[in-house]
Write a protein that holds these residues in place. Structure first.
Motif, PDB file in Angstrom:
ATOM      1  N   GLY A 136      -2.514 -61.929 -38.565  1.00  0.00           N
ATOM      2  CA  GLY A 136      -3.117 -63.044 -38.835  1.00  0.00           C
ATOM      3  C   GLY A 136      -2.481 -64.233 -38.302  1.00  0.00           C
ATOM      4  O   GLY A 136      -1.130 -64.032 -38.135  1.00  0.00           O
ATOM      5  N   ASP A 137      -3.210 -65.271 -38.120  1.00  0.00           N
ATOM      6  CA  ASP A 137      -2.625 -66.522 -37.507  1.00  0.00           C
ATOM      7  C   ASP A 137      -1.459 -66.968 -38.254  1.00  0.00           C
ATOM      8  O   ASP A 137      -0.424 -67.714 -38.072  1.00  0.00           O
ATOM      9  CB  ASP A 137      -3.437 -67.651 -37.290  1.00  0.00           C
ATOM     10  CG  ASP A 137      -4.347 -67.855 -38.530  1.00  0.00           C
ATOM     11  OD1 ASP A 137      -4.429 -67.079 -39.528  1.00  0.00           O
ATOM     12  OD2 ASP A 137      -4.837 -68.935 -38.571  1.00  0.00           O
ATOM     13  N   VAL A 138      -1.469 -66.988 -39.863  1.00  0.00           N
ATOM     14  CA  VAL A 138      -0.073 -67.582 -40.784  1.00  0.00           C
ATOM     15  C   VAL A 138       0.811 -66.652 -40.596  1.00  0.00           C
ATOM     16  O   VAL A 138       2.030 -67.318 -40.199  1.00  0.00           O
ATOM     17  CB  VAL A 138      -0.906 -67.325 -42.102  1.00  0.00           C
ATOM     18  CG1 VAL A 138       0.327 -67.626 -43.090  1.00  0.00           C
ATOM     19  CG2 VAL A 138      -1.914 -68.341 -42.417  1.00  0.00           C
ATOM     20  N   ALA A 139       0.633 -65.294 -40.556  1.00  0.00           N
ATOM     21  CA  ALA A 139       1.779 -64.502 -40.127  1.00  0.00           C
ATOM     22  C   ALA A 139       2.420 -64.507 -38.783  1.00  0.00           C
ATOM     23  O   ALA A 139       3.743 -64.701 -38.854  1.00  0.00           O
ATOM     24  CB  ALA A 139       1.485 -62.710 -40.247  1.00  0.00           C
ATOM     25  N   ASN A 140       1.652 -64.997 -37.672  1.00  0.00           N
ATOM     26  CA  ASN A 140       2.399 -65.152 -36.415  1.00  0.00           C
ATOM     27  C   ASN A 140       2.770 -66.608 -36.701  1.00  0.00           C
ATOM     28  O   ASN A 140       3.969 -66.510 -36.027  1.00  0.00           O
ATOM     29  CB  ASN A 140       1.142 -65.486 -35.515  1.00  0.00           C
ATOM     30  CG  ASN A 140       0.578 -63.808 -34.810  1.00  0.00           C
ATOM     31  OD1 ASN A 140       1.520 -63.281 -34.026  1.00  0.00           O
ATOM     32  ND2 ASN A 140      -0.368 -63.361 -35.350  1.00  0.00           N
ATOM     33  N   ALA A 141       2.418 -67.658 -37.302  1.00  0.00           N
ATOM     34  CA  ALA A 141       3.243 -68.799 -37.376  1.00  0.00           C
ATOM     35  C   ALA A 141       4.633 -68.633 -37.970  1.00  0.00           C
ATOM     36  O   ALA A 141       5.821 -69.084 -37.416  1.00  0.00           O
ATOM     37  CB  ALA A 141       2.315 -69.783 -38.032  1.00  0.00           C
ATOM     38  N   TYR A 142       4.620 -67.732 -38.964  1.00  0.00           N
ATOM     39  CA  TYR A 142       5.869 -67.790 -39.724  1.00  0.00           C
ATOM     40  C   TYR A 142       6.893 -66.907 -38.805  1.00  0.00           C
ATOM     41  O   TYR A 142       8.133 -67.025 -39.025  1.00  0.00           O
ATOM     42  CB  TYR A 142       5.523 -66.897 -40.970  1.00  0.00           C
ATOM     43  CG  TYR A 142       5.344 -67.955 -42.184  1.00  0.00           C
ATOM     44  CD1 TYR A 142       5.784 -69.083 -42.438  1.00  0.00           C
ATOM     45  CD2 TYR A 142       4.048 -67.363 -42.943  1.00  0.00           C
ATOM     46  CE1 TYR A 142       5.374 -69.842 -43.507  1.00  0.00           C
ATOM     47  CE2 TYR A 142       3.712 -68.219 -44.121  1.00  0.00           C
ATOM     48  CZ  TYR A 142       4.341 -69.502 -44.045  1.00  0.00           C
ATOM     49  OH  TYR A 142       3.894 -70.225 -45.377  1.00  0.00           O
ATOM     50  N   ALA A 143       6.384 -65.868 -38.195  1.00  0.00           N
ATOM     51  CA  ALA A 143       7.310 -65.075 -37.271  1.00  0.00           C
ATOM     52  C   ALA A 143       7.738 -65.972 -36.072  1.00  0.00           C
ATOM     53  O   ALA A 143       8.852 -65.756 -35.857  1.00  0.00           O
ATOM     54  CB  ALA A 143       6.415 -63.849 -36.624  1.00  0.00           C
ATOM     55  N   LEU A 144       7.093 -66.663 -35.574  1.00  0.00           N
ATOM     56  CA  LEU A 144       7.388 -67.740 -34.706  1.00  0.00           C
ATOM     57  C   LEU A 144       8.516 -68.653 -35.270  1.00  0.00           C
ATOM     58  O   LEU A 144       9.641 -68.851 -34.452  1.00  0.00           O
ATOM     59  CB  LEU A 144       6.351 -68.505 -33.821  1.00  0.00           C
ATOM     60  CG  LEU A 144       5.555 -67.945 -33.046  1.00  0.00           C
ATOM     61  CD1 LEU A 144       4.328 -68.274 -32.708  1.00  0.00           C
ATOM     62  CD2 LEU A 144       6.129 -67.166 -31.906  1.00  0.00           C
ATOM     63  N   ASP A 145       8.296 -69.050 -36.436  1.00  0.00           N
ATOM     64  CA  ASP A 145       9.400 -70.023 -37.054  1.00  0.00           C
ATOM     65  C   ASP A 145      10.655 -69.181 -37.206  1.00  0.00           C
ATOM     66  O   ASP A 145      11.700 -69.870 -36.982  1.00  0.00           O
ATOM     67  CB  ASP A 145       8.631 -70.289 -38.396  1.00  0.00           C
ATOM     68  CG  ASP A 145       7.466 -71.361 -38.303  1.00  0.00           C
ATOM     69  OD1 ASP A 145       7.224 -71.869 -37.382  1.00  0.00           O
ATOM     70  OD2 ASP A 145       6.908 -71.598 -39.539  1.00  0.00           O
ATOM     71  N   ALA A 146      10.585 -67.748 -37.639  1.00  0.00           N
ATOM     72  CA  ALA A 146      11.607 -67.163 -37.629  1.00  0.00           C
ATOM     73  C   ALA A 146      12.403 -67.045 -36.663  1.00  0.00           C
ATOM     74  O   ALA A 146      13.836 -67.021 -36.581  1.00  0.00           O
ATOM     75  CB  ALA A 146      11.236 -65.831 -38.562  1.00  0.00           C
TER      76      ALA A 146
END
Length: 313
Positions: A136-146
């Protein structure tokens, strides 16, 4: 192990010279055993999951190192694999907008963002790259943040729904998009129904490529067949079974698809030159002029791994 050997022979018959093994177990021991049995049909990079990260660090596993006991470099330690959300079909992929008819359901984050940063920091400090499952887009955003916070090296696995603002971050952060083009067609009807109200882009292959991101094509086998030609055809034509192309603006060209099907990915095309690694595939027809059906049915004449024939027809 015999089943793995049969898989490797079948894979070579479709032109595969290597794969990433992300089986959900402690993979170091099985690959030591398989190499001792004489496994030599594919290059393999094998992953480690969070529950085994302490063990991997304690035993000195580092991405790129040959598996212990090997006399060749065909089988090597791969990344830390972490699964941060669910899936589209189960309505558990973590998304910005709720799922139809379920106003309180935005999916599920299976690893909190701070915990993900901690895992990736520890892995990076120990010499392990990362492979982060995010659908999902939220999961992708958090992964990129990490990735931004830790400086980790690696991939986001799947990247099935990505916010438009996050698409350029893959290239900026040097994070490769490990994607499965066949899933776009497996999921097209479900995506149109379940993600109809999402504002992010589903299966954004062309958008990622245009932004400079490195695409790495895969199959997610055994979820989908271990067949690179199916992935290439899906990426180039965005259709199968005679249906109209699905979201044709996200097609990629054949050269990008072929490069994305090699070890280096779409931004690091392989070469044929003296001194280069002799992992080669000879096919019956020119993929650059093949239509969708011909690409899927591509006949592989010969597969060579480090100059050694692993398949011939």
């Amino acid at each position: 192990d015999r089943a793995v050997e049969r898989m490797a022979r079948a894979a070579a018959a479709r032109g595969l010279v290597g794969l990433v093994d992300l089986d959900m177990t402690w993979n170091d021991e099985p690959w030591q055993r398989r190499v001792a049995r004489g496994f030599d049909a594919l290059r393999v990079s094998y992953g480690t999951y969070p529950q085994d990260l302490d063990r991997a660090i304690a035993e000195g596993l580092r991405t790129g190192d040959p598996v212990r006991g090997a006399t060749t470099g065909l089988v090597r330690v791969g990344p830390l694999k972490a699964i941060t959300d669910g899936s589209l079909g189960t309505r558990t992929a973590a998304c910005a907008h709720h799922y139809p008819g379920e106003v309180d359901n935005h999916g599920l984050l299976t690893i909190p963002p701070d915990e993900l940063v901690d895992l990736m920091t520890r892995a990076t400090a120990a010499g392990l790259e990362c492979a982060i499952h995010a659908i999902g887009d939220v999961a992708n955003a958090y992964a990129l943040d990490a990735y931004a916070r830790t400086g980790a090296v690696g991939t986001i696995e799947h990247a099935q729904l990505v916010a438009h603002a996050d698409i350029p971050r893959f290239a900026r952060l040097g994070v490769s998009a490990s994607v499965q083009p066949e899933h776009a067609l497996d999921d097209r009807d479900m995506t149109d129904a379940i993600w109809a109200q999402q504002s992010a882009q589903p299966y954004p292959l062309r958008a990622l490529a245009d932004s400079g991101a490195n695409l790495l094509f895969g199959s997610d086998a055994p979820v989908a067949p271990l067949d690179p030609w199916a992935a290439i055809a899906s990426a180039v034509f965005r259709t199968r079974d005679g249906r109209d192309a699905w979201q044709p603006h996200q097609r990629v060209d054949i050269d990008t698809a072929i490069a994305a099907s090699t070890a280096g990915g779409s931004t690091s095309a392989s070469e044929i030159a003296p001194g280069a690694r002799a992992d080669l595939v000879i096919v019956e027809a020119d993929p650059r002029t093949a239509d969708e059906r011909a690409l899927r049915a591509m006949s592989v004449r010969t597969t060579l791994l480090a100059g050694r024939v692993t398949h011939a027809s």
